[in-house]
Design an enzyme around this catalytic site. Structure first.
Site, PDB file in Angstrom:
ATOM      1  N   GLU A 123       1.292   3.736   2.129  1.00 21.71           N
ATOM      2  CA  GLU A 123       2.055   4.029   3.342  1.00 21.71           C
ATOM      3  C   GLU A 123       3.321   3.172   3.412  1.00 21.71           C
ATOM      4  O   GLU A 123       4.380   3.643   3.823  1.00 21.71           O
ATOM      5  CB  GLU A 123       1.190   3.775   4.592  1.00 21.71           C
ATOM      6  N   ARG A 126      -5.333  -0.719 -27.226  1.00 21.96           N
ATOM      7  CA  ARG A 126      -4.213  -0.835 -28.179  1.00 21.96           C
ATOM      8  C   ARG A 126      -3.591   0.507 -28.554  1.00 21.96           C
ATOM      9  O   ARG A 126      -2.443   0.551 -29.009  1.00 21.96           O
ATOM     10  CB  ARG A 126      -4.651  -1.598 -29.425  1.00 21.96           C
ATOM     11  N   ALA A 159     -20.340   9.055 -28.641  1.00 29.38           N
ATOM     12  CA  ALA A 159     -20.026  10.121 -29.590  1.00 29.38           C
ATOM     13  C   ALA A 159     -21.269  10.373 -30.431  1.00 29.38           C
ATOM     14  O   ALA A 159     -21.950   9.434 -30.846  1.00 29.38           O
ATOM     15  CB  ALA A 159     -18.854   9.713 -30.483  1.00 29.38           C
ATOM     16  N   THR A 182     -28.696   0.268 -24.521  1.00 33.70           N
ATOM     17  CA  THR A 182     -27.954  -0.073 -23.299  1.00 33.70           C
ATOM     18  C   THR A 182     -27.702   1.185 -22.474  1.00 33.70           C
ATOM     19  O   THR A 182     -27.890   1.198 -21.250  1.00 33.70           O
ATOM     20  CB  THR A 182     -26.625  -0.751 -23.659  1.00 33.70           C
ATOM     21  N   HIS A 238       0.840  -1.204   0.000  1.00 33.51           N
ATOM     22  CA  HIS A 238       0.000   0.000   0.000  1.00 33.51           C
ATOM     23  C   HIS A 238       0.874   1.253   0.000  1.00 33.51           C
ATOM     24  O   HIS A 238       2.090   1.186   0.153  1.00 33.51           O
ATOM     25  CB  HIS A 238      -0.933  -0.012   1.203  1.00 33.51           C
ATOM     26  N   CYS A 271      -5.328   1.364   6.588  1.00 32.75           N
ATOM     27  CA  CYS A 271      -6.094   0.153   6.876  1.00 32.75           C
ATOM     28  C   CYS A 271      -5.670  -0.444   8.219  1.00 32.75           C
ATOM     29  O   CYS A 271      -4.545  -0.254   8.676  1.00 32.75           O
ATOM     30  CB  CYS A 271      -5.935  -0.870   5.754  1.00 32.75           C
ATOM     31  N   TRP A 294     -16.837   6.636 -38.375  1.00 34.24           N
ATOM     32  CA  TRP A 294     -16.206   7.350 -37.275  1.00 34.24           C
ATOM     33  C   TRP A 294     -16.818   8.739 -37.138  1.00 34.24           C
ATOM     34  O   TRP A 294     -16.857   9.514 -38.087  1.00 34.24           O
ATOM     35  CB  TRP A 294     -14.701   7.471 -37.503  1.00 34.24           C
TER      36      TRP A 294
END
Length: 349
Positions: A53, A216, A157, A298, A51, A78, A179
């Site tokens: 710390e 990618r 978009a 969706t 972590h 924690c 596009w």
């Protein structure tokens, strides 16, 4: 207090270095200060590693200085054993006398117990420095533990005339991708994918566009790919099933016995509201953040069920004149920027 703000701001800056790598752990930042100078820094390692710390303390060359230092951390240390020992115990072990904390940890295994442990040891503890900034930074972790669902980003978009996809007849005559945005905007989307834990699309989006949903064009880890496919209509030759990233298929078809490497199936009820069911499945799987990339129906499901935390909308320079309309929603504009020929607007509820 001005100095406290400055050091906590640095801790937040450091914490961002863990974006996309620490899930389901929070991306915490930590700074150790002695007499107004930083002597150690750290942020959360990839999941399973140390972590913030631990990394910050390890970076201090002369450990004897720690008993005179102040530790700044964006989230409460924690107090339980997980993949690593409790950070609160390590702070106590090094006799660090003062700890400044940005935000209380909502995790049921912490939730104030770390602060109690520090105070009981005699450590001077302060809570709430740059609290709102820390809350914004830890929004994914907080949403997951408080709302029992991932932090949800809806992204699409649209054209100048408000369409997110061309008319189906147009697609038949020209099957190549349409596009809407420029290459720079598309690369930014790959950066976003590297920052979030999962990405979701519906059946029609895969049939029409055959997306890879990977990073990618950016350096980072591919998100978990999630596909809504009620009747298992998607061809197994689709990019979604190429094994390049783990993939979860949400379906109504209980017969998912055909084994494919890195493909998992979960059955949900498509006759009932979907967004809540999706959230329940992802919470069970420890998914703390999700980008919903489409399609229109969706996206509308999440809007209708009021299950979203951000909407990010690109508007390109193109026109379709007819096609599939962009979703409608009510939100508060929080940022807007120009990316060459595109406009990017971001909203919160």
């Amino acid at each position: 207090m001005t100095e406290d703000y400055s050091f906590m701001a640095r801790a937040i800056q450091l914490a961002k270095s863990g974006l996309g790598a620490t899930y389901p752990n929070p991306m915490v930042g930590c700074v150790i200060v002695l007499q107004g100078k930083i002597i150690g820094e750290g942020f959360t390692s990839p999941y399973g590693g140390p972590h913030a710390e631990v990394n910050a303390i390890a970076s201090v060359k002369d450990k004897s200085q720690l008993k005179f230092a102040t530790l700044y951390v964006t989230l409460e240390p924690c107090s339980h054993f997980g993949k690593t020992p409790p950070c609160a115990d390590l702070i106590i072990q090094h006799n660090i006398p003062k700890v400044v904390i940005g935000l209380l940890d909502p995790h049921e295994k912490v939730a104030g117990k770390g602060i109690i442990r520090l105070k009981d040891s005699g450590c001077e503890t302060f809570l709430g420095v740059l609290e709102e900034e820390c809350r914004e930074h830890h929004k994914r972790f907080l949403t997951f533990h408080k709302k029992k669902r991932p932090y949800i980003i809806l992204k699409w978009a649209e054209t100048q005339d408000g369409f997110i996809a061309p008319d189906k007849e147009e697609r038949k005559s020209n099957p190549e991708p349409f596009w809407i945005t420029n290459k720079t905007s598309r690369q930014l989307v790959h950066q976003w994918r590297a920052e979030e834990q999962a990405i979701l699309v519906g059946t029609n989006t895969v049939i029409e566009d055959n997306p890879r949903l990977d990073v990618r064009q950016w350096k980072g880890k591919n998100p978990l790919r999630i596909l809504l496919d009620k009747s298992l209509r998607i061809d197994k030759e689709a990019h979604m099933f190429d094994g390049s990233a783990p993939t979860l298929v949400l379906t109504e078809n209980a017969d998912t016995t055909e084994y494919q490497e890195r493909i998992e199936y979960e059955v949900i009820d498509f006759s009932k509201p979907l967004a809540k069911q999706i959230c329940n499945v992802l919470f069970k799987q420890n998914i703390t953040s999700l980008i919903v990339e489409g399609g229109a129906q969706t996206l509308r499901n999440f809007i209708a069920e009021n299950l979203w935390d951000e909407v990010r909308v690109f508007t390109g320079a193109t026109y379709f004149h007819k096609g599939i309309k962009a979703p409608e929603f009510n939100g508060k504009l929080i940022s807007n920027r120009t990316i060459q020929t595109d406009q990017l607007n971001s909203f919160k509820p």
